[in-house]
Design a protein around this motif. Structure first.
Motif, short mmCIF file in Angstrom:
data_model
loop_
_atom_site.label_atom_id
_atom_site.label_comp_id
_atom_site.label_asym_id
_atom_site.label_seq_id
_atom_site.Cartn_x
_atom_site.Cartn_y
_atom_site.Cartn_z
N PHE A 185 -8.02 16.29 11.07
CA PHE A 185 -7.41 15.07 10.16
C PHE A 185 -6.09 15.09 10.59
CE2 PHE A 185 -11.06 16.31 7.45
CZ PHE A 185 -11.65 15.12 7.42
N VAL A 186 -5.40 13.68 10.46
CA VAL A 186 -4.15 13.49 10.75
C VAL A 186 -3.27 14.47 9.73
CG1 VAL A 186 -2.15 11.81 10.31
CG2 VAL A 186 -4.37 11.15 11.44
N GLY A 187 -3.89 14.72 8.37
CA GLY A 187 -3.33 15.65 7.61
C GLY A 187 -3.43 17.03 7.88
N GLY A 188 -4.06 17.37 8.73
CA GLY A 188 -4.29 18.81 9.37
C GLY A 188 -5.83 19.20 8.96
N ALA A 189 -6.05 20.08 8.13
CA ALA A 189 -7.39 20.66 7.96
C ALA A 189 -7.96 19.48 7.06
CB ALA A 189 -7.34 22.21 7.52
N THR A 190 -7.17 18.99 6.15
CA THR A 190 -7.67 18.08 5.26
C THR A 190 -7.04 16.92 5.26
OG1 THR A 190 -6.45 18.80 3.60
CG2 THR A 190 -8.60 19.90 3.66
N PRO A 191 -7.65 15.67 4.82
CA PRO A 191 -6.93 14.34 4.71
C PRO A 191 -5.81 14.15 4.08
CG PRO A 191 -8.85 14.16 3.83
CD PRO A 191 -8.88 15.55 4.38
N LEU A 192 -4.83 13.24 4.58
CA LEU A 192 -3.72 13.11 3.60
C LEU A 192 -3.77 11.44 3.85
CD1 LEU A 192 -1.11 15.57 4.36
CD2 LEU A 192 -2.42 15.41 2.13
N PHE A 193 -2.53 10.84 3.36
CA PHE A 193 -2.31 9.43 3.21
C PHE A 193 -2.26 8.80 4.70
CE2 PHE A 193 -0.15 5.50 2.64
CZ PHE A 193 -1.10 4.78 1.88
N VAL A 245 3.07 7.10 10.97
CA VAL A 245 1.71 6.62 11.37
C VAL A 245 1.62 5.21 10.94
CG1 VAL A 245 -0.54 6.94 10.42
CG2 VAL A 245 0.67 8.95 10.91
N GLU A 246 1.98 4.79 9.94
CA GLU A 246 2.20 3.22 9.46
C GLU A 246 2.73 2.42 10.50
OE1 GLU A 246 3.46 1.01 5.12
OE2 GLU A 246 5.16 2.10 6.52
N GLY A 247 3.86 2.91 10.97
CA GLY A 247 4.31 2.01 12.11
C GLY A 247 3.40 1.77 13.41
N TYR A 248 2.94 2.82 13.83
CA TYR A 248 1.78 3.05 14.91
C TYR A 248 0.63 2.13 14.54
CZ TYR A 248 -2.14 4.94 17.47
OH TYR A 248 -3.50 4.94 17.92
N SER A 249 0.37 2.29 13.27
CA SER A 249 -0.96 1.53 12.77
C SER A 249 -0.74 -0.19 12.99
CB SER A 249 -1.36 2.05 11.30
OG SER A 249 -2.69 1.29 11.41
N SER A 306 0.75 -1.30 0.06
CA SER A 306 0.03 0.00 0.12
C SER A 306 0.74 1.23 0.14
CB SER A 306 -0.85 0.01 1.28
OG SER A 306 -0.34 0.05 2.25
N PHE A 307 1.98 1.18 0.75
CA PHE A 307 2.76 2.45 0.98
C PHE A 307 3.48 2.71 -0.38
CE2 PHE A 307 4.98 5.91 2.21
CZ PHE A 307 4.60 6.49 3.47
N ARG A 308 4.04 1.67 -1.07
CA ARG A 308 4.76 1.95 -2.65
C ARG A 308 3.67 2.23 -3.42
NH1 ARG A 308 7.74 -2.95 -1.09
NH2 ARG A 308 6.30 -4.22 -2.29
N LEU A 349 -1.13 13.41 -1.79
CA LEU A 349 -1.53 12.49 -0.69
C LEU A 349 -0.61 12.62 0.41
CD1 LEU A 349 -1.68 8.95 -2.80
CD2 LEU A 349 -3.13 10.15 -1.48
N PHE A 350 0.50 13.47 0.36
CA PHE A 350 1.57 13.46 1.52
C PHE A 350 2.03 15.11 1.75
CE2 PHE A 350 2.72 9.51 -0.40
CZ PHE A 350 2.40 8.73 0.69
N GLY A 351 1.64 15.92 0.80
CA GLY A 351 2.11 17.45 0.91
C GLY A 351 3.36 17.76 1.18
N GLY A 352 4.42 16.69 0.51
CA GLY A 352 5.85 16.98 0.43
C GLY A 352 6.54 15.98 1.21
N GLN A 353 7.77 16.09 1.29
CA GLN A 353 8.63 14.98 1.99
C GLN A 353 8.54 14.78 3.19
OE1 GLN A 353 10.51 12.26 0.35
NE2 GLN A 353 9.33 13.33 -1.26
N GLY A 354 8.16 15.77 4.00
CA GLY A 354 7.70 15.69 5.47
C GLY A 354 6.64 14.92 5.74
N GLY A 355 5.58 14.97 4.65
CA GLY A 355 4.36 14.15 4.88
C GLY A 355 4.74 12.82 4.70
N VAL A 356 5.85 12.42 3.74
CA VAL A 356 5.81 11.02 3.46
C VAL A 356 6.57 10.53 4.90
CG1 VAL A 356 7.42 9.25 2.32
CG2 VAL A 356 6.48 11.22 1.21
N ALA A 357 7.44 11.30 5.42
CA ALA A 357 8.07 10.76 6.65
C ALA A 357 7.04 10.60 7.85
CB ALA A 357 9.24 11.69 6.91
N ALA A 358 6.09 11.50 7.89
CA ALA A 358 5.17 11.54 8.91
C ALA A 358 4.05 10.27 8.77
CB ALA A 358 4.40 12.78 9.08
#
Length: 227
Positions: free
Chosen positions: A173-181, A99-103, A69-71, A86-95
């Motif tokens: 949302f996890v993504g802030g005001a709107t959802p992200l991955f 989240v994936e690890g926690y989930s 799914s992440f790939r 889906l991420f809003g930049g590289q910082g969003g990918v790292a975040a």
């Protein structure tokens, strides 16, 4: 050309339930991309796309074939940059990796203890045999032993979701005001619980329940249609 998403179902193909596949379903809708979903039983997965993967999701996009799914999300972000991110930049990918690890290491474990027998009961007989053998070997316990602890697992679920609840005190949302991955990662886990057991087993006024309801309404309520 319409993409093909191979996902996971039990005896009823109208009830796909994999948390990882739901991440991709939501990501594809987020990107506004056309796709055909082809739900498969566990034992049918190795028969598609020349045995490309033993697990789903698998995405076919023209000549591209991607699993995990992440790939898939990373592929969609790179291949369709003109569509909403889906991420809003590289910082969003790292975040999202956090989240994936926690989930997967916390939330999925809590849900497995609740939903395991329900998942078994959704399957056709051939898949029930596969599921029982593989899960009992993996977990070192029988399905019946897991079922005996179901009430305790439901009672423990809110604590497992406290990090998400903490974050939702500051943003919708996890993504802030709107959802992200990152939202779709955790949504996929709770949608898995909802489809397999009929509920997410949280009070209606719990901030996580309210966030989950907001996610169910995304993309014209496509996720709410599956129950």
């Amino acid at each position: 050309m319409t993409m093909t998403l191979y996902s996971l179902c039990g005896a009823d193909a109208a009830r796909p339930f994999s948390p990882h596949c739901w991440k991709v379903v939501m990501a594809l809708h987020h990107k506004g991309l056309d796709f055909e979903e082809r739900p498969l039983a566990f034992t049918a997965i190795p028969t598609v796309e020349g045995g490309f993967s033993k697990t789903v999701p698998i995405l076919r996009d023209g000549q591209e074939l991607i699993s995990d799914s992440f790939r898939i999300a990373l592929y969609l972000e790179e291949a369709y940059p003109e569509q909403p991110s889906l991420f809003g930049g590289q910082g969003g990918v790292a975040a999202a990796r956090l989240v994936e690890g926690y989930s997967q290491h916390v939330v999925h474990g809590a849900i497995t203890k609740i939903a395991l027998v329900d998942i078994h009961d959704m399957l056709a007989p051939t898949d029930q045999a596969y599921f029982r053998k593989s899960r009992e070997e993996r977990l070192g316990r029988t399905l019946e032993d897991m079922a005996a602890g179901r009430d305790a697992a439901i009672a423990a679920l809110p604590a497992a979701l406290q990090p998400l609840r903490h974050m939702l005190a500051f943003q919708p949302f996890v993504g802030g005001a709107t959802p992200l991955f990152g939202d779709y990662i955790l949504f996929g886990a709770l949608q898995w619980l909802r489809v397999t057991t009929g509920a997410i087993h949280l009070p209606a006024d719990d901030p996580v329940s309210l966030w989950f309801d907001r996610c169910l309404e995304l993309h014209d309520g496509v996720a709410r249609e599956v129950a």
